[in-house]
Design a protein around this motif. Structure first.
Motif, short mmCIF file in Angstrom:
data_model
loop_
_atom_site.label_atom_id
_atom_site.label_comp_id
_atom_site.label_asym_id
_atom_site.label_seq_id
_atom_site.Cartn_x
_atom_site.Cartn_y
_atom_site.Cartn_z
N PHE A 1 9.32 9.98 -5.04
CA PHE A 1 8.72 8.64 -5.10
C PHE A 1 7.27 8.68 -4.61
CE2 PHE A 1 7.88 4.27 -3.64
CZ PHE A 1 8.12 3.60 -4.82
N ARG A 2 7.02 9.44 -3.56
CA ARG A 2 5.64 9.55 -3.06
C ARG A 2 4.74 10.15 -4.14
NH1 ARG A 2 8.33 11.84 1.48
NH2 ARG A 2 7.28 13.84 1.23
N GLU A 3 5.28 11.13 -4.86
CA GLU A 3 4.49 11.78 -5.91
C GLU A 3 4.20 10.80 -7.06
OE1 GLU A 3 2.73 14.23 -6.15
OE2 GLU A 3 2.66 14.99 -8.20
N ILE A 4 5.19 10.00 -7.42
CA ILE A 4 4.97 9.00 -8.48
C ILE A 4 3.90 8.01 -8.03
CG2 ILE A 4 6.10 6.88 -9.37
CD1 ILE A 4 6.49 9.19 -11.22
N CYS A 5 3.98 7.57 -6.78
CA CYS A 5 2.97 6.63 -6.27
C CYS A 5 1.59 7.28 -6.27
CB CYS A 5 3.34 6.15 -4.86
SG CYS A 5 4.77 5.06 -4.85
N ARG A 6 1.55 8.54 -5.85
CA ARG A 6 0.26 9.25 -5.83
C ARG A 6 -0.31 9.34 -7.25
NH1 ARG A 6 -2.08 13.82 -7.05
NH2 ARG A 6 -0.25 14.84 -7.89
N LYS A 7 0.54 9.70 -8.19
CA LYS A 7 0.06 9.82 -9.57
C LYS A 7 -0.42 8.48 -10.11
CE LYS A 7 2.16 13.88 -11.43
NZ LYS A 7 3.05 14.44 -12.43
N GLN A 8 0.14 7.41 -9.56
CA GLN A 8 -0.28 6.08 -9.99
C GLN A 8 -1.42 5.53 -9.13
OE1 GLN A 8 0.63 4.51 -12.78
NE2 GLN A 8 1.61 6.47 -13.18
N GLY A 9 -2.00 6.38 -8.28
CA GLY A 9 -3.22 5.98 -7.59
C GLY A 9 -3.10 5.75 -6.10
N CYS A 10 -1.92 5.96 -5.50
CA CYS A 10 -1.79 5.75 -4.06
C CYS A 10 -2.49 6.90 -3.32
CB CYS A 10 -0.32 5.68 -3.67
SG CYS A 10 -0.10 5.34 -1.93
N ARG A 11 -3.28 6.57 -2.30
CA ARG A 11 -4.12 7.58 -1.66
C ARG A 11 -3.65 7.97 -0.26
NH1 ARG A 11 -9.63 5.70 -0.98
NH2 ARG A 11 -8.91 3.55 -0.93
N PHE A 12 -2.56 7.37 0.22
CA PHE A 12 -2.14 7.64 1.59
C PHE A 12 -0.67 7.24 1.70
CE2 PHE A 12 -1.95 7.62 6.11
CZ PHE A 12 -3.13 8.14 6.63
N VAL A 13 0.19 8.16 2.11
CA VAL A 13 1.63 7.84 2.08
C VAL A 13 2.35 8.18 3.38
CG1 VAL A 13 1.75 8.21 -0.43
CG2 VAL A 13 2.28 10.10 1.11
N TYR A 14 3.40 7.41 3.66
CA TYR A 14 4.31 7.72 4.77
C TYR A 14 5.63 8.18 4.14
CZ TYR A 14 1.68 5.53 8.63
OH TYR A 14 0.75 5.21 9.59
N ALA A 15 6.22 9.22 4.72
CA ALA A 15 7.54 9.66 4.27
C ALA A 15 8.61 8.79 4.94
CB ALA A 15 7.75 11.12 4.64
N GLU A 16 9.83 8.84 4.41
CA GLU A 16 10.92 8.07 5.00
C GLU A 16 11.26 8.62 6.39
OE1 GLU A 16 14.44 8.64 2.56
OE2 GLU A 16 13.86 10.69 2.11
N MET A 17 11.82 7.75 7.24
CA MET A 17 12.13 8.18 8.60
C MET A 17 13.18 9.30 8.59
SD MET A 17 14.36 4.94 9.91
CE MET A 17 15.97 4.55 9.23
N THR A 18 13.05 10.19 9.57
CA THR A 18 14.01 11.29 9.70
C THR A 18 14.43 11.37 11.16
OG1 THR A 18 12.84 12.50 7.97
CG2 THR A 18 14.33 13.78 9.32
N SER A 19 15.70 11.59 11.38
CA SER A 19 16.20 11.69 12.76
C SER A 19 15.70 12.97 13.42
CB SER A 19 17.73 11.66 12.75
OG SER A 19 18.23 12.29 13.90
N SER A 20 15.06 12.82 14.58
CA SER A 20 14.57 14.01 15.29
C SER A 20 15.75 14.86 15.76
CB SER A 20 13.70 13.60 16.48
OG SER A 20 14.42 12.73 17.33
N GLU A 21 16.82 14.19 16.17
CA GLU A 21 17.99 14.93 16.67
C GLU A 21 18.59 15.77 15.54
OE1 GLU A 21 19.14 14.79 19.85
OE2 GLU A 21 17.82 13.19 20.58
#
Ligand SMILES: Cc1cc2nc3c(=O)[nH]c(=O)nc-3n(C[C@H](O)[C@H](O)[C@H](O)COP(=O)(O)O)c2cc1C
Length: 332
Positions: A36-56
Motif C-alpha cells: 500500500f505504501r508503494e502504491i501511495c508513493r507511485k501515486q505521488g505520496c512523498r512521506f509514509v508511516y508503516a503500520e504499527m508493529t509490536s516491539s515485544e
C-alpha cells in the motif's frame, strides 16, 4: 519517479518537512503495509508511516511482526512505528527497524484498542508521562535515526494532556510529533479537535504533523492554515484513493478516470501478491477493492463476487471484465 528526500548533514527527515510540507500517509494497521505504501508513493505520496508493529513480538522474532517491517527501505522517507511500553524492548525493536531501512522510528501513543491498552501500550501511555520520557530517552540514545511520537489529545475529557506530552517528548529527544486530536475514549467518534494541534505546535519547536479528518485538498489547506502544522497526515481518506496526496498537493491535478483507477487497483493486487503470495494477497486485497469501488459506477457485479476472490487471477479477471463493462456503458 518521486525522489527520496535525503536530509542534509545533521538534519533529520523530519527537519525536511518544514521546507517540503508534504502530505504524509498515516500509519494504519492492516492497511499501510509495504504494497500500500508503494502504491501511495507511485501515486505521488512523498512521506509514509508503516503500520504499527509490536516491539515485544519483534524481539521475540515473531514472523508476522517481522513481515510488518518489510519494505522500510523505500525511495521516500519511511517511518516505522512501534507499540510497546518497555523502554529496552522498544529500543531493541527500534534497532531492528533501522536495520531494515527505517528513516525514523515512531512510538505509538494513540492506539485505543482494548487489548493494547490493557497491556499498557498505545493510548494507555498518554497517562504515563514518566514512562513515555524513559522510552523516548532510551530509544533516542540507542538508534542513529530520529525518534518521533504519534499521540492523541489525551486519555479522556479529564486528561487532555497532549501539550504536556509534546513538551516532554521534545525535551527527551523526540524529533517530531504527530497529533491525532481525539481522546482515547472518543476512539474515532466525533470530530478531531484541530485546536489541539495548534496548541502543540505553539508549545514545541520540533516539527508537528497534524492529523484527523482530512479528506480533501480544502481540508488540508484549512489544517495547515488554522494550526500552523508543518505537515498534514492523511489516513482513512487514502483507502481506495491513493492519489489523494497528489490531489491535495497539486491544485491542477486531474484525478484518474475510472479505467485508470482499475489499473491502479490491479497494480496494487500485483504488489500484494508479490509480497504475501496469491491466496493471502487476494484475501487482503478484498478490503482495498471495496474502497476502490466506492467511487465507481456499475460495480454491483464485482461487489457480489468479491468474497469469492482468492487468487491473483480471479481478481485481475473480474477487474478486467469490469473495465470492459465500463467501456460498454461509456462511463469514461
Ligand atoms: C484501520 C485503522 C488502523 C490504524 N492503525 C494505526 C496504527 O497502526 N498506528 C497509529 O498510530 N494510528 C493508527 N490509526 C490511526 C490513524 O493513523 C489516524 O490517526 C486516524 O485514522 C485519524 O486520521 P484520519 O482521519 O486521516 O483517518 C489507525 C486508524 C485506522 C482507521
Amino acid at each position: 519517479m518521486t525522489e527520496k528526500m535525503e536530509p542534509k548533514e545533521n538534519r533529520t527527515v523530519f527537519d525536511e518537512l518544514r521546507s517540503t510540507r508534504p502530505v504524509v500517509l498515516a500509519p494504519l494497521s492492516g492497511i499501510t503495509d509495504a504494497p500500500f505504501r508503494e502504491i501511495c508513493r507511485k501515486q505521488g505520496c512523498r512521506f509514509v508511516y508503516a503500520e504499527m508493529t509490536s516491539s515485544e513480538a519483534l524481539v521475540r522474532s515473531n514472523d508476522r511482526a517481522h513481515a510488518r517491517i518489510r519494505g522500510l527501505n523505500a525511495p521516500v522517507p519511511t517511518v516505522a512505528q512501534l507499540l510497546g511500553n518497555r523502554p529496552s524492548v522498544m529500543a531493541d525493536a527500534a534497532e531492528m527497524c533501522v536495520e531494515m531501512g527505517a528513516d525514523a522510528v515512531d512510538i505509538n501513543l494513540g492506539c485505543p484498542a482494548k487489548q493494547i491498552v490493557r497491556g499498557g501500550g498505545g493510548s494507555a501511555l498518554m497517562r504515563e508521562p514518566l514512562l513515555v520520557a524513559e522510552i523516548i530517552r532510551t530509544m533516542a540514545s540507542r538508534i542513529r535515526k530520529p525518534v518521533s511520537v504519534k499521540m492523541r489529545a489525551g486519555w479522556d475529557d479529564q486528561c487532555r494532556n497532549a501539550v504536556e506530552i509534546a513538551r516532554l517528548a521534545e525535551a527527551e529527544g523526540a524529533s517530531a510529533i504527530a497529533v491525532h486530536p481525539r481522546t482515547r475514549t472518543q476512539a474515532f467518534k466525533g470530530h478531531a479537535n484541530w485546536e489541539v494541534i495548534a496548541r502543540v505546535k505553539e508549545a514545541v519547536s520540533i516539527p508537528v504533523i497534524g492529523n484527523g479528518d482530512v479528506r480533501c485538498r480544502e481540508d488540508a489547506v484549512r489544517m495547515f492554515d488554522s494550526t500552523g502544522c508543518d505537515a498534514v497526515m492523511v489516513g482513512r481518506a487514502a483507502l481506495g484513493h491513493p492519489w489523494i496526496f497528489r490531489e491535495i498537493e497539486d491544485p491542477g491535478f486531474e484525478p484518474p478516470d475510472f479505467t485508470r483507477r482499475i489499473d491502479i487497483a490491479i497494480e496494487h493486487i500485483h504488489l500484494l501478491v508479490e509480497e504475501k503470495g496469491s491466496y493471502r494477497g487476494a484475501l487482503e486485497f478484498r478490503k482495498h477493492l471495496a474502497c476502490y469501488l466506492k467511487s465507481m459506477p456499475e460495480n454491483k457485479l464485482v461487489r457480489e463476487q468479491m468474497n469469492r476472490l482468492d487468487s491473483l487471477e480471479s481478481v485481475v479477471d473480474i477487474l478486467e471484465r469490469y473495465k470492459q463493462r465500463l467501456h460498454e456503458f461509456s462511463f469514461q
